[in-house]
Motif scaffolding. Structure first.
Motif, PDB file in Angstrom:
ATOM      1  N   LEU A  53       0.836  -1.202   0.000  1.00 48.44           N
ATOM      2  CA  LEU A  53       0.000   0.000   0.000  1.00 48.44           C
ATOM      3  C   LEU A  53       0.872   1.253   0.000  1.00 48.44           C
ATOM      4  N   VAL A 105      -3.974   5.891  -3.063  1.00 51.01           N
ATOM      5  CA  VAL A 105      -4.545   4.830  -2.230  1.00 51.01           C
ATOM      6  C   VAL A 105      -6.017   5.108  -1.935  1.00 51.01           C
ATOM      7  N   PHE A 106      -6.380   6.381  -1.843  1.00 51.54           N
ATOM      8  CA  PHE A 106      -7.751   6.750  -1.482  1.00 51.54           C
ATOM      9  C   PHE A 106      -8.725   6.605  -2.647  1.00 51.54           C
ATOM     10  N   LEU A 109     -11.003   1.038  -4.253  1.00 49.93           N
ATOM     11  CA  LEU A 109     -11.894   0.307  -3.358  1.00 49.93           C
ATOM     12  C   LEU A 109     -11.358  -1.119  -3.226  1.00 49.93           C
ATOM     13  N   ILE A 131     -12.993   8.353   7.855  1.00 51.09           N
ATOM     14  CA  ILE A 131     -12.942   7.170   7.007  1.00 51.09           C
ATOM     15  C   ILE A 131     -14.035   6.213   7.464  1.00 51.09           C
ATOM     16  N   THR A 133     -15.809   2.867   8.409  1.00 53.15           N
ATOM     17  CA  THR A 133     -15.399   1.523   8.815  1.00 53.15           C
ATOM     18  C   THR A 133     -16.637   0.756   9.252  1.00 53.15           C
ATOM     19  N   PHE A 147      -3.617   5.492   6.058  1.00 51.64           N
ATOM     20  CA  PHE A 147      -3.114   4.335   5.302  1.00 51.64           C
ATOM     21  C   PHE A 147      -3.316   3.046   6.092  1.00 51.64           C
ATOM     22  N   ILE A 150      -6.918   1.788   6.070  1.00 48.46           N
ATOM     23  CA  ILE A 150      -7.209   1.139   4.784  1.00 48.46           C
ATOM     24  C   ILE A 150      -6.557  -0.244   4.730  1.00 48.46           C
ATOM     25  N   GLN A 153      -8.439  -2.798   6.925  1.00 50.14           N
ATOM     26  CA  GLN A 153      -9.733  -3.168   6.350  1.00 50.14           C
ATOM     27  C   GLN A 153      -9.596  -4.041   5.103  1.00 50.14           C
ATOM     28  N   ALA A 154      -8.400  -4.077   4.522  1.00 51.79           N
ATOM     29  CA  ALA A 154      -8.174  -4.917   3.343  1.00 51.79           C
ATOM     30  C   ALA A 154      -7.758  -6.340   3.705  1.00 51.79           C
TER      31      ALA A 154
END
Length: 467
Positions: A53, A105-106, A109, A131, A133, A147, A150, A153-154
């Motif tokens: 990332l 990165v933003f 999806l 963000i 969540t 970062f 994200i 959550q990935a």
């Protein structure tokens, strides 16, 4: 793959123009740090899906892929076109199944499908953003935290994330919401803090301590592995570590994290806040109140205190320095004055290289005064109302905050240059009665060596060995 990280880097760099190579070097994660970071992933004989990332030059993703089982894949995301090209070159050396996306990165999806996420995000304070969540919207104030949200959550269930980030998220009010979210969302597995900012980060203008963080998408493990003082020149496995439960390194409602369990001698004390004391920040921001500042004492003016006025355990006023020592009578209209009385003040800024992280001084004023915003002051009021301390309580507290045992405590809490009021409120503190006893054992208006301060406190509390 038998190639070293240096060989991967050199092969990729050979394909770049001299200008691209120069830019690439500016964004390279130091090689020993990359090796240590990727070594934290759990070994698996099965192929894994890897996310790099904000991949930069792709070194982190490449090393992660090199250590993974055959058939693994890598997705890298990098906004800068030239660096994205460098990522493609790096990843191509070690993995056939790679994809590099040239965007922010933003803008991507991501599904929760990655077994490994690796990142060395940008360290930059930003205007607060939210963000979304699964636990609701999360307020974020720094790019690296964004970062990391994200990245987490990935993760697929059981997936692991390793990040090279500042240690500042572990304490302070700015990261409170992020900290609570992270500890609720995943398991905190490894904390590894670098002992020196100069060893491999000296060219990056970093003022904070840097760390490796490993979290995983699963319930919290029974213990966290903590490396409190690592060096990049040796493998992590050859460096000392301890195991601690998450509860034993977490403090207060804000879930401040420390890198060592509390000294057993401090366990008998409640927090400073629980003892009826409060920490506030000086109200005068000088550049917003330039018209109030005065070099000479004005008619009906008030004293102004800066960190420069701290002299050992005492404050002095006025002093000769390049700071104005007074504010005019107009300060009464600006809500910057504090009531006359006795306080303990603490410098809000210090670095780990300094002899003391907490520089405390006793302040007594028989008139209202102003305190610079770069000072914390301790009183017995609330966030809305300042109430001065008893003189002996203020003196005793100054001595307590000047001990080695408290310096060591704070070094386990904070890796940034700021001495936050939020952290100080959680500091273990004797009762007011005990602070009064301490003040009568050692005056604050004489020079006291560190050993004398520690011996005095150790004697009062009957510690077998002074701190």
């Amino acid at each position: 793959m038998s190639e070293t990280i240096a060989e991967i880097r050199n092969k990729a760099a050979a394909s770049l123009s001299p200008e691209q190579q120069q830019q690439w070097e500016q964004f390279l994660t130091p090689m020993p740090v990359a090796e240590q970071a990727t070594s934290l992933f759990t070994h698996s004989d099965k192929p894994v899906h890897i996310l790099d990332l904000g991949s930069g030059t792709g070194i982190l993703g490449a090393v992660t892929a090199r250590q993974a089982a055959p058939g693994s894949s890598v997705l890298a995301i990098e906004q800068d076109d030239k660096l994205a090209s460098a990522s493609e070159l790096s990843l191509a050396q070690v993995c056939d199944r790679t994809k590099v996306i040239h965007t922010s990165v933003f803008n991507v999806l991501l599904n929760a499908e990655f077994d490994r996420v690796i990142l060395n995000p940008p360290y930059k304070k930003i205007r607060p953003i939210t963000i979304p969540t699964s636990r609701g919207e999360l307020k974020i104030t720094n790019l690296y935290a964004a970062f990391l949200v994200i990245a987490v959550q990935a993760l697929s269930e059981g997936g692991e994330c390793v990040a090279i980030i500042p240690r500042s998220w572990m304490n302070g009010a700015y990261f409170k919401d992020f900290r609570k979210w992270l500890l609720d969302e995943c398991s905190l597995d490894v904390i590894a803090v670098y002992g020196s900012r100069q060893e491999h980060f000296k060219d990056m203008s970093i003022l904070q301590e840097i760390m490796l963080l490993k979290v995983s998408k699963r319930p919290q493990t029974r213990s966290v592995t903590i490396y409190g003082n690592i060096t990049p020149v040796r493998s992590l496995g050859s460096q000392p570590s301890v195991q601690a439960s998450l509860d034993s390194i977490t403090l207060g409602r804000d879930r401040i994290l420390c890198i060592q369990q509390q000294d057993s001698r401090l366990s008998e004390f409640k927090s400073l806040e629980a003892q009826g004391l409060w920490v506030s920040t000086g109200k005068l921001v000088w550049f917003r109140n330039r018209d109030l500042l005065s070099e000479n004492k004005p008619v009906d003016g008030y004293p102004l205190y800066w960190a420069d006025n701290q002299n050992g355990l005492m404050t002095q006023h006025p002093i000769e320095c390049d700071r104005e020592q007074w504010v005019t009578s107009n300060a009464t209209d600006r809500n910057v004055l504090l009531p006359a009385g006795d306080y303990c003040i603490v410098n809000r800024f210090s670095a780990k290289e300094q002899l003391h992280r907490i520089h405390a001084s006793y302040l007594s004023s028989n008139v209202e005064f102003a305190a610079d915003n770069k000072l914390n002051y301790i009183h017995q009021g609330t966030s809305r109302k300042t109430i001065p301390l008893n003189s002996d309580v203020a003196r005793g507290l100054t001595l307590w905050l000047s001990t080695t045992i408290i310096d060591n405590w704070y070094r386990q809490i904070s890796g940034s240059t700021q001495v936050n009021a939020t952290d100080l409120r959680q500091l273990p503190c004797p009762s007011k009665e005990q602070l009064i006893q301490l003040s009568r054992l050692l005056p604050t208006d004489i020079y006291a060596s560190q050993s004398l301060i520690d011996q005095t406190v150790g004697g009062l509390f009957s510690w077998t060995k002074a701190s």
